[in-house]
Design a protein around this motif. Sequence first.
Motif, PDB file in Angstrom:
ATOM      1  N   PHE A  20       0.822  -1.203   0.000  1.00 15.72           N
ATOM      2  CA  PHE A  20       0.000   0.000   0.000  1.00 15.72           C
ATOM      3  C   PHE A  20       0.859   1.256   0.000  1.00 15.72           C
ATOM      4  O   PHE A  20       0.467   2.269  -0.583  1.00 15.72           O
ATOM      5  N   VAL A  23       1.730   1.839  -3.617  1.00 21.62           N
ATOM      6  CA  VAL A  23       0.598   2.406  -4.349  1.00 21.62           C
ATOM      7  C   VAL A  23       0.399   3.873  -3.963  1.00 21.62           C
ATOM      8  O   VAL A  23       0.235   4.737  -4.818  1.00 21.62           O
ATOM      9  N   SER A  27       1.074   6.794  -7.033  1.00 17.69           N
ATOM     10  CA  SER A  27      -0.190   7.082  -7.697  1.00 17.69           C
ATOM     11  C   SER A  27      -0.565   8.534  -7.469  1.00 17.69           C
ATOM     12  O   SER A  27      -0.212   9.125  -6.454  1.00 17.69           O
ATOM     13  N   SER A  33      -7.592   3.960  -7.330  1.00 10.05           N
ATOM     14  CA  SER A  33      -8.273   2.668  -7.278  1.00 10.05           C
ATOM     15  C   SER A  33      -7.926   1.820  -8.500  1.00 10.05           C
ATOM     16  O   SER A  33      -7.821   0.589  -8.392  1.00 10.05           O
ATOM     17  N   TRP A  35      -4.996   1.878 -10.021  1.00  9.65           N
ATOM     18  CA  TRP A  35      -3.653   1.387  -9.729  1.00  9.65           C
ATOM     19  C   TRP A  35      -3.715   0.251  -8.713  1.00  9.65           C
ATOM     20  O   TRP A  35      -2.996  -0.740  -8.818  1.00  9.65           O
ATOM     21  N   MET A  36      -4.599   0.390  -7.706  1.00 12.45           N
ATOM     22  CA  MET A  36      -4.759  -0.663  -6.705  1.00 12.45           C
ATOM     23  C   MET A  36      -5.233  -1.958  -7.354  1.00 12.45           C
ATOM     24  O   MET A  36      -4.752  -3.042  -7.026  1.00 12.45           O
ATOM     25  N   GLU A  39      -2.350  -3.529  -9.151  1.00 14.47           N
ATOM     26  CA  GLU A  39      -1.348  -4.058  -8.225  1.00 14.47           C
ATOM     27  C   GLU A  39      -1.819  -5.309  -7.495  1.00 14.47           C
ATOM     28  O   GLU A  39      -1.100  -6.308  -7.432  1.00 14.47           O
ATOM     29  N   PHE A  40      -3.027  -5.285  -6.934  1.00 12.65           N
ATOM     30  CA  PHE A  40      -3.463  -6.368  -6.052  1.00 12.65           C
ATOM     31  C   PHE A  40      -4.171  -7.508  -6.784  1.00 12.65           C
ATOM     32  O   PHE A  40      -4.193  -8.623  -6.278  1.00 12.65           O
ATOM     33  N   VAL A  67     -10.282   5.252  -1.511  1.00 13.46           N
ATOM     34  CA  VAL A  67      -9.083   4.410  -1.542  1.00 13.46           C
ATOM     35  C   VAL A  67      -8.611   4.042  -0.139  1.00 13.46           C
ATOM     36  O   VAL A  67      -8.027   2.978   0.045  1.00 13.46           O
ATOM     37  N   SER A  71      -8.300   0.306   1.070  1.00 13.82           N
ATOM     38  CA  SER A  71      -7.090  -0.257   1.685  1.00 13.82           C
ATOM     39  C   SER A  71      -7.446  -0.981   2.987  1.00 13.82           C
ATOM     40  O   SER A  71      -6.871  -2.029   3.289  1.00 13.82           O
ATOM     41  N   MET A  91      -1.220   3.103   3.100  1.00 17.57           N
ATOM     42  CA  MET A  91      -1.784   3.997   2.081  1.00 17.57           C
ATOM     43  C   MET A  91      -1.594   5.460   2.462  1.00 17.57           C
ATOM     44  O   MET A  91      -1.331   6.299   1.606  1.00 17.57           O
TER      45      MET A  91
END
Length: 191
Positions: A20, A23, A27, A33, A35-36, A39-40, A67, A71, A91
């Motif tokens: 986190f 990110v 970002s 969101s 990008w999240m 990534e995840f 976001v 997280s 985050m």
Amino acid sequence: MTTERADAPPPGLMQIFLAFSKVGLTSFGGGLSGWMMREFVGNRRWLTEGEFLDGLSLCQALPGVNVVNLSIWIGYRLRGGRGALAGALGMVVPALILALGVVALAGEAVRGPAAHWMLAGVAAAALGLSIQMGLRAAWRAARRGVAPAAIVAATFVALFALRLPLIWVVLVMAPLGIAQAAWAMSRRGGG
């Protein structure tokens, strides 16, 4: 983007925090969101696409910053309450420290026209990420059937064409969506 979760055990608390942090530090703007999700879901495979989009939908309906809510939700999903705390701190804290440092070092410089041009470019990229994720969520709803697709379309029309207040649209469409999902689950024998 893959929709399969890896068979690896859930990540540790430090892995959640660092993911986190990455990110949050890399970002900009409204694209977080998106990008999240990349990534995840795509890179780390900690969640499926469906899990992520379900969590995002829930987090967008809650008060607060989407976001950060997300997280917390992802961290909780991966490691319970401690995972939620690790996700939220990852985050927020590193990005906050960086932002304070940038403001302290370049306070006057960010008032110039070059900063506005840079931010406009970053905003355009963030908007692209948000649109991509919105289209992915709409496509997923359309694949679930006519009723979910109609709820997505009605929400879009209410907000963008009719310009109705967000709170009223959420208060009407969220219960409709919940009722439709519950009905669909009961028909499949899942509830």
